[in-house]
Design a protein around this motif. Structure first.
Motif, PDB file in Angstrom:
ATOM      1  N   SER A  43     -40.035 -13.857 -49.063  1.00  0.00           N
ATOM      2  CA  SER A  43     -39.367 -13.434 -50.303  1.00  0.00           C
ATOM      3  C   SER A  43     -39.660 -11.971 -50.613  1.00  0.00           C
ATOM      4  O   SER A  43     -38.769 -11.222 -51.020  1.00  0.00           O
ATOM      5  CB  SER A  43     -39.825 -14.292 -51.485  1.00  0.00           C
ATOM      6  N   ASP A 168     -32.366 -16.099 -50.416  1.00  0.00           N
ATOM      7  CA  ASP A 168     -33.763 -16.528 -50.404  1.00  0.00           C
ATOM      8  C   ASP A 168     -33.859 -18.032 -50.662  1.00  0.00           C
ATOM      9  O   ASP A 168     -33.809 -18.471 -51.808  1.00  0.00           O
ATOM     10  CB  ASP A 168     -34.579 -15.755 -51.450  1.00  0.00           C
ATOM     11  N   GLU A 169     -33.971 -18.781 -49.602  1.00  0.00           N
ATOM     12  CA  GLU A 169     -34.052 -20.245 -49.675  1.00  0.00           C
ATOM     13  C   GLU A 169     -33.013 -20.837 -50.624  1.00  0.00           C
ATOM     14  O   GLU A 169     -33.351 -21.512 -51.601  1.00  0.00           O
ATOM     15  CB  GLU A 169     -35.453 -20.674 -50.104  1.00  0.00           C
TER      16      GLU A 169
HETATM   17 MG    MG Z   1     -40.256 -17.348 -50.789  1.00  0.00          MG
END
Ligand code: MG
Ligand code: ADP
Length: 247
Positions: A43, A168-169
């Protein structure tokens, strides 16, 4: 010529070196999946690219322009120009709860690009149609499922006409039955040759859609390759250990 060129990026939080010497080169229209254990810096790496974190050293070049060079950021107008080339989609959607879906889409381009209302409206409709949510235009985020929220977030990112999308995910907060509809939209973007960096735990998606998979651990890229290379023939012990746990 790479559209994203990261050289020796370093980032610490306090005394913790979160990104140690991260280099990354992404070509236009390439889809890169970043995998790795929690806490490895994925991240922070994406957020640094999007200028949501400030780096301590190294360089970030986007489309030939420097966001930062040898740890020094470019002047504000240049930073603004460079960051406007990128859109980001977060794990937790980050929609504005007090705005309807349509207003979520129109807000940033109205403020930043000062586009005429009709143009904004048409573009928002077009993008909601694209993610299959035109019928939800006047609904508030609280009345959407997680998968629908994330599709709105993707449409919102596209409103700014980015050349690069950072994810991000994007499906990690979703119930398993809702991940498919989001991955489908992302797959469609990949097929339309959007340049994408996708941090993900969806190994099936990475294998199917990514041109390249990169494995990050402890603030460094350990290994990268095609999905076949990385998933079927990992070279490093840490990659093997990680894949054994997740596959
Ligand atoms: Mg992360
Ligand atoms: P990942 O996304 O791979 O799980 P992160 O980039 O979120 O990893 O985090 C990497 C490391 O940096 C972790 O040890 C995390 O606790 C730390 N970290 C992330 N953001 C902050 C912050 N804002 N302040 C302090 N430490 C942070």
């Amino acid at each position: 010529m790479a559209i994203i060129e990261v050289m020796n990026l370093r980032k610490s939080f306090g005394t913790v070196d979160v990104l140690k010497n991260v280099s990354l080169s992404v070509n236009a229209q390439e889809v890169v999946a970043v995998i790795g254990p929690s806490g490895s810096g994925k991240s922070t790496m994406l957020r640094s690219l999007a200028y949501l974190e400030k780096i301590d050293g190294g360089s970030i070049q986007i489309g030939g322009g420097f966001l930062a060079k040898d740890g020094n950021y470019s002047a504000a107008p240049k930073v603004k120009e460079i960051t406007s080339r990128m859109g980001m989609v977060f794990q937790h959607f980050n929609l504005f709860p007090h705005l309807t879906v349509r207003d979520n889409l129109e807000l940033a381009p109205r403020l930043v690009k000062k586009l005429p209302a009709v143009e904004l409206r048409n573009r928002a409709s077009e993008l909601l149609e694209k993610v299959g949510l035109l019928d939800k235009a006047d609904v508030y985020p609280a009345n959407l499922s997680g998968g629908q929220k994330q599709r709105v977030a993707i449409a919102r990112a596209l409103m700014m006409s980015p050349e690069i999308l950072l994810f991000d995910e994007p499906t990690s907060a979703l119930d398993p039955e809702l991940t498919g509809e989001v991955l489908e939209v992302m797959k469609q973007l990949a097929e339309e040759h959007m340049t994408m960096i996708v941090v993900t735990h969806e190994m099936g998606f990475a294998r199917e859609v990514a041109d390249r998979v990169m494995f990050m651990a402890d603030g460094e890229f350990i290994e990268a390759g095609t999905p076949e290379q990385l998933f079927d023939h990992p070279q490093h012990e840490r990659t093997k250990a990680f894949l054994t746990r997740v596959l």
